[in-house]
Design a protein around this motif. Sequence first.
Motif, PDB file in Angstrom:
ATOM      1  N   PRO A   1      86.668 -16.422  22.464  1.00 53.60           N
ATOM      2  CA  PRO A   1      85.932 -17.683  22.541  1.00 53.60           C
ATOM      3  C   PRO A   1      85.755 -18.200  23.967  1.00 53.60           C
ATOM      4  CG  PRO A   1      88.151 -18.022  21.668  1.00 53.60           C
ATOM      5  CD  PRO A   1      87.920 -16.546  21.699  1.00 53.60           C
ATOM      6  N   GLU A   2      86.697 -17.861  24.869  1.00 49.05           N
ATOM      7  CA  GLU A   2      86.574 -18.356  26.244  1.00 49.05           C
ATOM      8  C   GLU A   2      85.362 -17.782  26.963  1.00 49.05           C
ATOM      9  OE1 GLU A   2      89.277 -16.788  25.080  1.00 49.05           O
ATOM     10  OE2 GLU A   2      91.121 -17.904  25.543  1.00 49.05           O
ATOM     11  N   PHE A   3      84.900 -16.597  26.514  1.00 47.02           N
ATOM     12  CA  PHE A   3      83.791 -15.952  27.215  1.00 47.02           C
ATOM     13  C   PHE A   3      82.543 -16.828  27.196  1.00 47.02           C
ATOM     14  CE2 PHE A   3      80.078 -13.239  27.625  1.00 47.02           C
ATOM     15  CZ  PHE A   3      80.412 -12.413  28.679  1.00 47.02           C
ATOM     16  N   ASP A   4      82.254 -17.442  26.067  1.00 45.96           N
ATOM     17  CA  ASP A   4      81.042 -18.257  25.928  1.00 45.96           C
ATOM     18  C   ASP A   4      81.289 -19.735  26.194  1.00 45.96           C
ATOM     19  OD1 ASP A   4      79.333 -16.107  25.161  1.00 45.96           O
ATOM     20  OD2 ASP A   4      80.245 -16.131  23.172  1.00 45.96           O
ATOM     21  N   SER A   5      82.501 -20.075  26.589  1.00 49.04           N
ATOM     22  CA  SER A   5      82.826 -21.475  26.837  1.00 49.04           C
ATOM     23  C   SER A   5      82.292 -21.930  28.189  1.00 49.04           C
ATOM     24  CB  SER A   5      84.343 -21.669  26.793  1.00 49.04           C
ATOM     25  OG  SER A   5      84.705 -22.941  27.286  1.00 49.04           O
ATOM     26  N   ALA A   6      81.705 -23.114  28.220  1.00 51.63           N
ATOM     27  CA  ALA A   6      81.210 -23.678  29.484  1.00 51.63           C
ATOM     28  C   ALA A   6      82.355 -24.038  30.421  1.00 51.63           C
ATOM     29  CB  ALA A   6      80.355 -24.912  29.198  1.00 51.63           C
ATOM     30  N   ARG A   7      83.557 -24.069  29.886  1.00 55.32           N
ATOM     31  CA  ARG A   7      84.726 -24.432  30.691  1.00 55.32           C
ATOM     32  C   ARG A   7      85.336 -23.224  31.393  1.00 55.32           C
ATOM     33  NH1 ARG A   7      88.654 -27.708  26.789  1.00 55.32           N
ATOM     34  NH2 ARG A   7      89.838 -27.791  28.750  1.00 55.32           N
TER      35      ARG A   7
ATOM     36  N   ALA B   1      98.998 -21.496  38.837  1.00 59.34           N
ATOM     37  CA  ALA B   1      99.034 -22.929  38.524  1.00 59.34           C
ATOM     38  C   ALA B   1      99.083 -23.786  39.779  1.00 59.34           C
ATOM     39  CB  ALA B   1     100.252 -23.225  37.647  1.00 59.34           C
ATOM     40  N   GLU B   2      99.673 -23.264  40.844  1.00 58.64           N
ATOM     41  CA  GLU B   2      99.830 -24.066  42.047  1.00 58.64           C
ATOM     42  C   GLU B   2      98.554 -24.136  42.875  1.00 58.64           C
ATOM     43  OE1 GLU B   2     101.650 -20.835  45.150  1.00 58.64           O
ATOM     44  OE2 GLU B   2     102.704 -21.171  43.260  1.00 58.64           O
ATOM     45  N   GLY B   3      97.558 -23.352  42.498  1.00 56.89           N
ATOM     46  CA  GLY B   3      96.338 -23.272  43.283  1.00 56.89           C
ATOM     47  C   GLY B   3      95.383 -24.420  43.040  1.00 56.89           C
ATOM     48  N   MET B   4      94.254 -24.113  42.387  1.00 58.66           N
ATOM     49  CA  MET B   4      93.201 -25.105  42.212  1.00 58.66           C
ATOM     50  C   MET B   4      93.606 -26.238  41.286  1.00 58.66           C
ATOM     51  SD  MET B   4      89.807 -22.698  42.003  1.00 58.66           S
ATOM     52  CE  MET B   4      90.508 -21.595  40.779  1.00 58.66           C
TER      53      MET B   4
ATOM     54  N   LYS C   1      87.742 -23.394  34.568  1.00 62.23           N
ATOM     55  CA  LYS C   1      87.206 -24.107  35.720  1.00 62.23           C
ATOM     56  C   LYS C   1      88.078 -25.321  36.034  1.00 62.23           C
ATOM     57  CE  LYS C   1      82.423 -22.751  34.738  1.00 62.23           C
ATOM     58  NZ  LYS C   1      81.060 -23.214  34.386  1.00 62.23           N
ATOM     59  N   PRO C   2      88.435 -25.513  37.304  1.00 64.40           N
ATOM     60  CA  PRO C   2      89.257 -26.672  37.681  1.00 64.40           C
ATOM     61  C   PRO C   2      88.427 -27.952  37.669  1.00 64.40           C
ATOM     62  CG  PRO C   2      88.612 -25.440  39.619  1.00 64.40           C
ATOM     63  CD  PRO C   2      88.113 -24.647  38.436  1.00 64.40           C
ATOM     64  N   PRO C   3      89.095 -29.127  37.748  1.00 61.94           N
ATOM     65  CA  PRO C   3      88.367 -30.401  37.714  1.00 61.94           C
ATOM     66  C   PRO C   3      87.384 -30.594  38.859  1.00 61.94           C
ATOM     67  CG  PRO C   3      90.716 -30.725  37.322  1.00 61.94           C
ATOM     68  CD  PRO C   3      90.550 -29.310  37.769  1.00 61.94           C
ATOM     69  N   ILE C   4      87.643 -29.967  39.991  1.00 66.70           N
ATOM     70  CA  ILE C   4      86.784 -30.146  41.160  1.00 66.70           C
ATOM     71  C   ILE C   4      85.541 -29.276  41.013  1.00 66.70           C
ATOM     72  CG2 ILE C   4      86.628 -29.989  43.668  1.00 66.70           C
ATOM     73  CD1 ILE C   4      89.691 -30.126  43.736  1.00 66.70           C
ATOM     74  N   PRO C   5      84.346 -29.866  40.939  1.00 66.48           N
ATOM     75  CA  PRO C   5      83.112 -29.071  40.783  1.00 66.48           C
ATOM     76  C   PRO C   5      82.923 -28.103  41.949  1.00 66.48           C
ATOM     77  CG  PRO C   5      82.693 -31.401  40.357  1.00 66.48           C
ATOM     78  CD  PRO C   5      84.078 -31.321  40.954  1.00 66.48           C
TER      79      PRO C   5
ATOM     80  N   HIS D   1      83.731 -21.511  42.242  1.00 62.41           N
ATOM     81  CA  HIS D   1      82.703 -20.708  42.922  1.00 62.41           C
ATOM     82  C   HIS D   1      83.163 -20.318  44.323  1.00 62.41           C
ATOM     83  CE1 HIS D   1      78.746 -19.290  44.159  1.00 62.41           C
ATOM     84  NE2 HIS D   1      78.846 -20.053  45.228  1.00 62.41           N
ATOM     85  N   LEU D   2      83.773 -21.268  45.036  1.00 59.82           N
ATOM     86  CA  LEU D   2      84.246 -20.988  46.394  1.00 59.82           C
ATOM     87  C   LEU D   2      85.447 -20.030  46.376  1.00 59.82           C
ATOM     88  CD1 LEU D   2      84.012 -24.590  47.924  1.00 59.82           C
ATOM     89  CD2 LEU D   2      82.455 -22.663  48.317  1.00 59.82           C
ATOM     90  N   ALA D   3      86.263 -20.142  45.335  1.00 60.43           N
ATOM     91  CA  ALA D   3      87.463 -19.300  45.262  1.00 60.43           C
ATOM     92  C   ALA D   3      87.170 -17.901  44.746  1.00 60.43           C
ATOM     93  CB  ALA D   3      88.498 -19.977  44.357  1.00 60.43           C
ATOM     94  N   TRP D   4      86.000 -17.712  44.150  1.00 56.35           N
ATOM     95  CA  TRP D   4      85.673 -16.451  43.462  1.00 56.35           C
ATOM     96  C   TRP D   4      85.895 -15.203  44.323  1.00 56.35           C
ATOM     97  CZ3 TRP D   4      85.363 -16.524  38.440  1.00 56.35           C
ATOM     98  CH2 TRP D   4      84.831 -15.441  37.734  1.00 56.35           C
ATOM     99  N   PRO D   5      85.391 -15.144  45.558  1.00 50.33           N
ATOM    100  CA  PRO D   5      85.592 -13.914  46.358  1.00 50.33           C
ATOM    101  C   PRO D   5      87.062 -13.617  46.618  1.00 50.33           C
ATOM    102  CG  PRO D   5      83.882 -15.302  47.315  1.00 50.33           C
ATOM    103  CD  PRO D   5      84.554 -16.123  46.275  1.00 50.33           C
TER     104      PRO D   5
END
Length: 378
Positions: free
Chosen positions: A165-171, A244-247, A305-309, A313-317
Amino acid sequence: MTDAQPGREAAIATGAAKGPHSSPDHRSGAGADLRRTGINPDFWYPVARSGSVPKKGTFAAVFAGERIALYRGEGGAVYALEDRCAHRQVPLSIGVVDGEALRCCYHAWAYRGNGRISQIPYLPKGVDRPPRGVRAYPVREAYGLVFVFPGDPEKAALTPLPDLPEFDSARHKTMTFSRTVRCHYSFMHENLLDMNHQFLHRGVLGRIQPKLLGYDTGPHFVEARYLFVPAGGKKDRGAGLLSAEGMRGRSSPDVITVRTQYPYQTLQAIPENAELPAFSLWVAYVPEDAEQRTNHAYGLLMIAKPPIPGALHLAWPFIRRFTERVFAEDRMAVEAEQRAWDEQGEDRNHEVFPLILHVRDVLRANGVPLRPGVVCKG
């Protein structure tokens, strides 16, 4: 799921646990050699990424020595056929898509998606087409992957695809992995389930003390829960962002749950005292060769996805680089295990961790003998 029982950790350490969680009283070499056990074909297996099969295009896939021609018709549907023309055995994967049919590149014999021959251009009048074409495999697309059912086709409709279910989740955002590993698929299950190997990743994760909280077993599964306690050392930036300590700004350690649910494997990282996982991994190990000593690992890493919009995306690489580094180290280890098996001609492991003895039992009991005529070297 059952919590770890009092005194469970000490019992695990000594191998003297009894009851529903008890460790099998045998060594890894007892019974049939797991590395000579084939994977059960009566499940849905990914054999390609969806993007590898373009519209009106083909892709040469494989499952345990069976060559499979995937093609996408003009309507967008994907078909899976035995990768040989019934005429001269030329691979259909180098053929040409014609509407919803696939033409052999040699004499232009055309095949429908069900494997039946639909046309032989030069067939003389009054001569019937051969009654049989080639084998067609049940095929479905999901999660950006192409799944085939290589076993009994009558079981395909009754066998569900994995539920993610997480695959299609917007979260969530999903990172896809697709890599060939030169080892028997069972080594992959053991590697992920046994978190005691974190010393291997000391240059990426720093020093980690995995603590086994408890585990459960059944005829078709083994599930273990670990607490990952950092113990110093330099950690890859991507590892910090994914934990957990990251984003998410949590200081508590992660609880890692790993489950082999035959034939797939999953991993979830849930910050301690949290309800939802920070990320979930689903993976399938698909044998490529008939001897099943090489597998293709298809993985889906679904990251919350973390709370910060825009933070993810920035952490992805950095996360991608971290995961690739960990996978490269794991691949080095499991391929070394396979080489040792090849050299010795048998499994000489001296396993002391009950979890691995359990998962070997699950893989052995749910697997199938290698196809007749397949001889394991060594």
